[in-house]
Design a protein around this motif. Sequence first.
Motif, PDB file in Angstrom:
ATOM      1  N   GLY A 238     -20.029  61.352   2.188  1.00 21.21           N
ATOM      2  CA  GLY A 238     -19.747  62.695   1.682  1.00 21.21           C
ATOM      3  C   GLY A 238     -20.610  63.071   0.501  1.00 21.21           C
ATOM      4  N   SER A 239     -21.065  62.079  -0.265  1.00 24.67           N
ATOM      5  CA  SER A 239     -21.912  62.356  -1.428  1.00 24.67           C
ATOM      6  C   SER A 239     -23.391  62.164  -1.127  1.00 24.67           C
ATOM      7  N   GLY A 240     -23.716  61.827   0.127  1.00 27.23           N
ATOM      8  CA  GLY A 240     -25.113  61.670   0.506  1.00 27.23           C
ATOM      9  C   GLY A 240     -25.769  60.445  -0.089  1.00 27.23           C
ATOM     10  N   ARG A 241     -25.005  59.349  -0.236  1.00 30.47           N
ATOM     11  CA  ARG A 241     -25.556  58.141  -0.839  1.00 30.47           C
ATOM     12  C   ARG A 241     -25.271  56.919   0.027  1.00 30.47           C
ATOM     13  N   ALA A 242     -25.964  55.843  -0.282  1.00 30.62           N
ATOM     14  CA  ALA A 242     -25.765  54.572   0.410  1.00 30.62           C
ATOM     15  C   ALA A 242     -25.726  53.458  -0.622  1.00 30.62           C
ATOM     16  N   ALA A 243     -25.070  52.349  -0.260  1.00 27.48           N
ATOM     17  CA  ALA A 243     -24.916  51.221  -1.179  1.00 27.48           C
ATOM     18  C   ALA A 243     -25.843  50.088  -0.770  1.00 27.48           C
ATOM     19  N   ARG A 244     -26.433  49.448  -1.786  1.00 25.63           N
ATOM     20  CA  ARG A 244     -27.262  48.280  -1.533  1.00 25.63           C
ATOM     21  C   ARG A 244     -26.486  46.976  -1.720  1.00 25.63           C
ATOM     22  N   ALA A 245     -25.306  47.055  -2.356  1.00 24.91           N
ATOM     23  CA  ALA A 245     -24.511  45.859  -2.621  1.00 24.91           C
ATOM     24  C   ALA A 245     -23.035  46.216  -2.602  1.00 24.91           C
ATOM     25  N   LEU A 246     -22.209  45.206  -2.352  1.00 28.65           N
ATOM     26  CA  LEU A 246     -20.759  45.399  -2.326  1.00 28.65           C
ATOM     27  C   LEU A 246     -20.117  44.285  -3.154  1.00 28.65           C
ATOM     28  N   THR A 247     -19.174  44.668  -4.010  1.00 28.78           N
ATOM     29  CA  THR A 247     -18.480  43.703  -4.870  1.00 28.78           C
ATOM     30  C   THR A 247     -16.995  43.687  -4.532  1.00 28.78           C
ATOM     31  N   LEU A 248     -16.455  42.497  -4.362  1.00 28.16           N
ATOM     32  CA  LEU A 248     -15.021  42.299  -4.125  1.00 28.16           C
ATOM     33  C   LEU A 248     -14.407  41.670  -5.361  1.00 28.16           C
ATOM     34  N   THR A 249     -13.312  42.241  -5.845  1.00 24.65           N
ATOM     35  CA  THR A 249     -12.550  41.667  -6.955  1.00 24.65           C
ATOM     36  C   THR A 249     -11.128  41.415  -6.480  1.00 24.65           C
ATOM     37  N   VAL A 250     -10.657  40.192  -6.672  1.00 22.89           N
ATOM     38  CA  VAL A 250      -9.297  39.804  -6.292  1.00 22.89           C
ATOM     39  C   VAL A 250      -8.532  39.455  -7.570  1.00 22.89           C
ATOM     40  N   ARG A 251      -7.392  40.101  -7.766  1.00 24.63           N
ATOM     41  CA  ARG A 251      -6.539  39.788  -8.908  1.00 24.63           C
ATOM     42  C   ARG A 251      -5.316  39.026  -8.408  1.00 24.63           C
ATOM     43  N   TYR A 252      -5.004  37.918  -9.105  1.00 22.87           N
ATOM     44  CA  TYR A 252      -3.928  37.033  -8.657  1.00 22.87           C
ATOM     45  C   TYR A 252      -2.645  37.261  -9.461  1.00 22.87           C
ATOM     46  N   ALA A 253      -1.591  36.579  -9.049  1.00 21.20           N
ATOM     47  CA  ALA A 253      -0.289  36.750  -9.686  1.00 21.20           C
ATOM     48  C   ALA A 253      -0.303  36.325 -11.146  1.00 21.20           C
ATOM     49  N   ASP A 254      -1.188  35.375 -11.511  1.00 16.79           N
ATOM     50  CA  ASP A 254      -1.246  34.923 -12.906  1.00 16.79           C
ATOM     51  C   ASP A 254      -2.192  35.776 -13.755  1.00 16.79           C
ATOM     52  N   ARG A 255      -2.641  36.925 -13.203  1.00 14.24           N
ATOM     53  CA  ARG A 255      -3.519  37.896 -13.873  1.00 14.24           C
ATOM     54  C   ARG A 255      -4.974  37.465 -13.950  1.00 14.24           C
ATOM     55  N   SER A 256      -5.307  36.293 -13.426  1.00 10.86           N
ATOM     56  CA  SER A 256      -6.706  35.918 -13.358  1.00 10.86           C
ATOM     57  C   SER A 256      -7.381  36.685 -12.225  1.00 10.86           C
ATOM     58  N   THR A 257      -8.698  36.741 -12.251  1.00 11.99           N
ATOM     59  CA  THR A 257      -9.444  37.487 -11.238  1.00 11.99           C
ATOM     60  C   THR A 257     -10.629  36.664 -10.751  1.00 11.99           C
ATOM     61  N   THR A 258     -11.047  36.959  -9.538  1.00 11.58           N
ATOM     62  CA  THR A 258     -12.278  36.420  -8.978  1.00 11.58           C
ATOM     63  C   THR A 258     -13.120  37.589  -8.488  1.00 11.58           C
ATOM     64  N   THR A 259     -14.399  37.599  -8.838  1.00 11.96           N
ATOM     65  CA  THR A 259     -15.298  38.674  -8.433  1.00 11.96           C
ATOM     66  C   THR A 259     -16.511  38.076  -7.737  1.00 11.96           C
ATOM     67  N   ARG A 260     -16.859  38.624  -6.592  1.00 12.25           N
ATOM     68  CA  ARG A 260     -18.033  38.188  -5.853  1.00 12.25           C
ATOM     69  C   ARG A 260     -18.813  39.414  -5.370  1.00 12.25           C
ATOM     70  N   THR A 261     -20.136  39.305  -5.391  1.00 14.19           N
ATOM     71  CA  THR A 261     -21.006  40.409  -4.969  1.00 14.19           C
ATOM     72  C   THR A 261     -21.909  39.935  -3.838  1.00 14.19           C
ATOM     73  N   ARG A 262     -22.133  40.810  -2.879  1.00 13.99           N
ATOM     74  CA  ARG A 262     -23.005  40.512  -1.742  1.00 13.99           C
ATOM     75  C   ARG A 262     -24.039  41.621  -1.587  1.00 13.99           C
ATOM     76  N   ARG A 263     -25.310  41.238  -1.581  1.00 10.69           N
ATOM     77  CA  ARG A 263     -26.366  42.206  -1.281  1.00 10.69           C
ATOM     78  C   ARG A 263     -26.331  42.498   0.209  1.00 10.69           C
ATOM     79  N   LEU A 264     -26.427  43.764   0.558  1.00 13.51           N
ATOM     80  CA  LEU A 264     -26.379  44.167   1.953  1.00 13.51           C
ATOM     81  C   LEU A 264     -27.774  44.065   2.568  1.00 13.51           C
ATOM     82  N   PRO A 265     -27.858  43.781   3.861  1.00 13.03           N
ATOM     83  CA  PRO A 265     -29.183  43.657   4.497  1.00 13.03           C
ATOM     84  C   PRO A 265     -30.024  44.910   4.352  1.00 13.03           C
ATOM     85  N   GLU A 266     -29.381  46.065   4.329  1.00 16.88           N
ATOM     86  CA  GLU A 266     -30.052  47.339   4.129  1.00 16.88           C
ATOM     87  C   GLU A 266     -29.065  48.309   3.500  1.00 16.88           C
ATOM     88  N   PRO A 267     -29.545  49.293   2.735  1.00 16.16           N
ATOM     89  CA  PRO A 267     -28.609  50.270   2.153  1.00 16.16           C
ATOM     90  C   PRO A 267     -27.814  50.960   3.260  1.00 16.16           C
TER      91      PRO A 267
END
Length: 358
Positions: A238-267
């Motif tokens: 809708g905004s006419g853009r594409a992403a080159r990477a995607l980041t996942l953040t998981v928050r756990y019950a103890d309030r800690s978090t894990t973050t991982r990023t993956r570069r996409l093969p193409e935007p």
Amino acid sequence: MTGRSGTPAGAGAPAEMLYVRFRAAGDGGTDGDREAPPGEETYEQLLRLLGQFTPVIEALPPDAALADVRGALRYFERDAAGIAELIRLRALAWYGVRCTIGVAGNPLLARMAAQGAAPGEVRRVPGDAVADFLDRKPAAALHGVGPATARALCAYGLDSVGRIAAAPPATLQRILGAKAGRAVYDKARGIDPSPVTPNAAARSIGAEHRFAHDELAPDRRRRALLSLADDLGARLRGSGRAARALTLTVRYADRSTTTRTRRLPEPTAHGPALTDAAYTLHAALGLQRARVRSVSLRAEDLCRAEHAARQLTFDPAEDKARRIEAAVDRARERFGEAAARPAAKLAQPYSRSAYRGP
């Protein structure tokens, strides 16, 4: 190892870094982690509030930011904790947002201080108290140490940060590999040389799904990721853009978090491509029966869609999927978001917080 100013990046560094987590006040009772993150517009206003104190701000949407306030201490005639208190008061008075702020000598310690603080608290870790602060914390409390890494360490009796710090570096490298072992050893001693990287020029968009209860089932987490990836794809297109990477953040019950990023093969702004990347990131965490409180996806390193090169394919299924996606976009534009959604998305109540990072 030294930090940005030439001082040790670990225990001796002065407390000049802030990790600020934002929550809309009054939305979740007494449990601050149940309060909602601020909306997209409010989040950008809060970043501008931080900009009144320092230009060195690293946005961590949807609900956090890192700030290096070394250059502001003399101007405001306050230490970093005093500046943090000003930020907390102004955010609450001007925007109705509760700030939990960690103050420490580097981003790692500031983040951990905020995670262990009560909602709305400013918590400082003095340079001479780093070892005591870290000693009894579980291995998973270290930022970047996910459940799989924590299990590997615990299998060798290294179940606390203090025990990890006391272990020989060679032992950690044998357990985790050379690079990861060195990184975990440094973090366990409170050493973090990473800078606060201003990212105002880069744009990102993302969304968070908060589960009604701590979620144990992997299939429900995957369903939430499908919803998030589908939404991100629609917003990108809708905004006419594409992403080159995607980041996942998981928050756990103890309030800690894990973050991982993956570069996409193409935007891309293609929903199935984003969903596949999100599933890959989730599977790599090896969460198994982890108690997950929320998951969020962030599309990063955006570019204009017309500048994104697309690999040609002779797969008719791929072309058909893109034609269907375009038809769905037209239906949503005309009849609303609920006009067409993935079948799995219809099977669950969905609540998200949308944000656009600077």
